[in-house]
Design a protein around this motif. Structure first.
Motif, PDB file in Angstrom:
ATOM      1  N   ALA A 107      54.105  64.212  47.409  1.00  0.00           N
ATOM      2  CA  ALA A 107      53.351  63.360  48.336  1.00  0.00           C
ATOM      3  C   ALA A 107      52.982  64.110  49.607  1.00  0.00           C
ATOM      4  O   ALA A 107      51.924  63.858  50.200  1.00  0.00           O
ATOM      5  CB  ALA A 107      54.158  62.112  48.676  1.00  0.00           C
ATOM      6  N   GLU A 111      49.225  64.175  51.087  1.00  0.00           N
ATOM      7  CA  GLU A 111      48.951  63.708  52.446  1.00  0.00           C
ATOM      8  C   GLU A 111      48.321  64.811  53.294  1.00  0.00           C
ATOM      9  O   GLU A 111      47.423  64.551  54.101  1.00  0.00           O
ATOM     10  CB  GLU A 111      50.245  63.202  53.079  1.00  0.00           C
ATOM     11  N   ALA A 114      44.703  65.193  52.231  1.00  0.00           N
ATOM     12  CA  ALA A 114      43.913  64.069  52.726  1.00  0.00           C
ATOM     13  C   ALA A 114      43.608  64.225  54.210  1.00  0.00           C
ATOM     14  O   ALA A 114      42.479  63.994  54.662  1.00  0.00           O
ATOM     15  CB  ALA A 114      44.656  62.763  52.467  1.00  0.00           C
ATOM     16  N   ASP A 120      36.959  59.661  54.358  1.00  0.00           N
ATOM     17  CA  ASP A 120      37.340  58.247  54.406  1.00  0.00           C
ATOM     18  C   ASP A 120      37.925  57.885  53.042  1.00  0.00           C
ATOM     19  O   ASP A 120      37.250  57.998  52.017  1.00  0.00           O
ATOM     20  CB  ASP A 120      36.123  57.363  54.694  1.00  0.00           C
ATOM     21  N   ILE A 121      39.167  57.456  53.017  1.00  0.00           N
ATOM     22  CA  ILE A 121      39.865  57.168  51.767  1.00  0.00           C
ATOM     23  C   ILE A 121      40.152  55.680  51.687  1.00  0.00           C
ATOM     24  O   ILE A 121      40.741  55.098  52.603  1.00  0.00           O
ATOM     25  CB  ILE A 121      41.170  57.974  51.673  1.00  0.00           C
ATOM     26  N   GLU A 122      39.732  55.066  50.595  1.00  0.00           N
ATOM     27  CA  GLU A 122      39.991  53.644  50.372  1.00  0.00           C
ATOM     28  C   GLU A 122      41.014  53.495  49.255  1.00  0.00           C
ATOM     29  O   GLU A 122      40.821  54.018  48.159  1.00  0.00           O
ATOM     30  CB  GLU A 122      38.699  52.914  49.991  1.00  0.00           C
ATOM     31  N   LEU A 123      42.091  52.796  49.534  1.00  0.00           N
ATOM     32  CA  LEU A 123      43.109  52.520  48.535  1.00  0.00           C
ATOM     33  C   LEU A 123      42.917  51.117  47.970  1.00  0.00           C
ATOM     34  O   LEU A 123      42.242  50.278  48.563  1.00  0.00           O
ATOM     35  CB  LEU A 123      44.497  52.664  49.155  1.00  0.00           C
ATOM     36  N   SER A 124      43.497  50.879  46.814  1.00  0.00           N
ATOM     37  CA  SER A 124      43.370  49.579  46.137  1.00  0.00           C
ATOM     38  C   SER A 124      41.903  49.189  45.987  1.00  0.00           C
ATOM     39  O   SER A 124      41.522  48.032  46.181  1.00  0.00           O
ATOM     40  CB  SER A 124      44.128  48.493  46.908  1.00  0.00           C
ATOM     41  N   PRO A 126      39.690  50.297  43.037  1.00  0.00           N
ATOM     42  CA  PRO A 126      39.295  50.995  41.806  1.00  0.00           C
ATOM     43  C   PRO A 126      37.802  50.867  41.535  1.00  0.00           C
ATOM     44  O   PRO A 126      37.196  49.812  41.758  1.00  0.00           O
ATOM     45  CB  PRO A 126      40.118  50.292  40.723  1.00  0.00           C
ATOM     46  N   THR A 141      33.004  49.046  43.400  1.00  0.00           N
ATOM     47  CA  THR A 141      34.418  48.844  43.094  1.00  0.00           C
ATOM     48  C   THR A 141      34.603  47.543  42.323  1.00  0.00           C
ATOM     49  O   THR A 141      33.696  46.701  42.247  1.00  0.00           O
ATOM     50  CB  THR A 141      35.262  48.795  44.377  1.00  0.00           C
ATOM     51  N   TYR A 268      45.736  53.702  35.837  1.00  0.00           N
ATOM     52  CA  TYR A 268      45.013  54.769  36.521  1.00  0.00           C
ATOM     53  C   TYR A 268      45.396  56.155  35.996  1.00  0.00           C
ATOM     54  O   TYR A 268      45.009  57.167  36.582  1.00  0.00           O
ATOM     55  CB  TYR A 268      45.246  54.674  38.026  1.00  0.00           C
TER      56      TYR A 268
END
Length: 332
Positions: A107, A111, A114, A120-124, A126, A141, A268
């Motif tokens: 991790a 990190e 990133a 720009d990172i979008e989680l959750s 898909p 998405t 995933y």
């Protein structure tokens, strides 16, 4: 127990054959070369002439299953030979080469990458679809959010591609590759164990685990990692099942705690590290890095060298980024 002395000549013949054939492979070069097509068969078929002795058959089956996370009837001998070629044509290196660990875990690398990227990172979020309009791409998405860009780069595992509506023809090489999917479905677990030999490293065939090794001495116990070829064989989070599996190698073992993640059931991932099926390298290798319009592809599954390793992901990402950067400049 070590390999019995009287069986070493039979095992050495098989290993010498693997080394000899690996010398036909140039690591990182085109694996769909017609001169290599005869090697793109199942590893089980490749070793069949050397498996008359049951011990040798079990050893080679274990060796392949541990490294590739499936039965040797499901993985390509050409990929096995590619790894051996990458390790300077040494078969034993597969047992102990992946030994470097991150002090703060993987991790910490993710990190750091990133943070360094500035992206720009979008989680959750898909991705449900990628559309190519001809002069830009539209990424949508599953939650309905839409993003527009000049190009898109897909770095998801190949086994998840069919869950995304992609702008590729159903009969294209990439679509066919995605439908076949990769073969890896390994069981991998960690367990804190008492009553096992110090510095245990053991392997065998016939149980849920085909390999286990001590990773650290922790809190008075020994932290073991175990790998098997079938992630449905046991529940990696059940101490009783894990203890029984480890006792195949250490009969007095007592498991305190254990943990594992079913990557095949993970939506995933839908599988473990990259393992090509027989014939896939011959059919699809040259198409791995080929873009479809404004959609580019990268990832460890598509690496020319260390497919299945972080090294492969870095290699593929670096190569694809260079090609895409040039396309951006040319595109104005």
């Amino acid at each position: 127990q070590p390999v019995p002395r009287e069986l070493r000549p039979d095992l050495d013949k098989a290993l010498d054959h693997i080394i000899e054939q690996s010398r036909r492979v140039t690591f990182g070069a085109d694996l769909d070369n017609p001169d290599l097509h005869d090697l793109d068969i199942s590893f089980a078929e490749f070793i069949a002439p050397y498996t008359e002795q049951p011990f040798v058959a079990e050893y080679l089956t274990m060796w392949s299953a541990f490294a590739f996370g499936c039965h040797p009837s499901d993985n390509s001998a050409l990929q096995v030979l590619t790894w051996v070629a990458g390790y300077d044509n040494a078969v034993w290196t597969l047992d102990d080469a992946p030994a470097t660990k991150f002090a703060q875990g993987t991790a910490s690398l993710v990190e750091a990458l990133a943070a360094d990227s500035g992206a720009d990172i979008e989680l959750s979020a898909p991705v449900a679809s990628i559309a190519d309009t001809g002069d830009h791409v539209e990424v949508t998405t599953s939650g309905g959010d839409a993003h527009t860009a000049r190009f898109a780069l897909l770095a998801a595992p190949v086994n998840t591609w069919q869950d995304i509506d992609l702008p590729i023809d159903a009969d294209s090489l990439k679509a066919r590759f995605a439908r076949e999917g990769l073969a890896g479905h390994a069981l991998k677990l960690h367990a804190l164990v008492d009553n096992v030999p110090e510095f245990l490293m053991a392997s065998g065939w016939g149980g849920p685990l085909c390999w286990t090794s001590e990773q650290a001495n922790f809190d008075g116990g020994r932290l073991l990692v175990g790998i098997g070829e079938d992630d449905s064989a046991i529940d990696a989070t059940d101490p009783a099942q894990v203890q029984q599996a480890i006792r195949q190698f250490a009969p007095e073992a007592t498991v305190r705690i254990c943990h594992g993640h079913n990557w095949t059931a993970d939506p995933y991932a839908k599988g473990t590290w990259t393992t090509y099926r027989p014939g896939q390298l011959s059919r699809y290798y040259s198409d791995f890095a080929v873009p479809h319009g404004r959609l580019y592809f990268a990832g460890s599954d598509l690496a020319r060298g260390w497919a299945g390793f972080m090294d492969g992901a870095i290699e593929s990402g670096t190569d694809t980024a260079a090609v895409l950067s040039q396309r951006l400049r040319d595109d104005g």
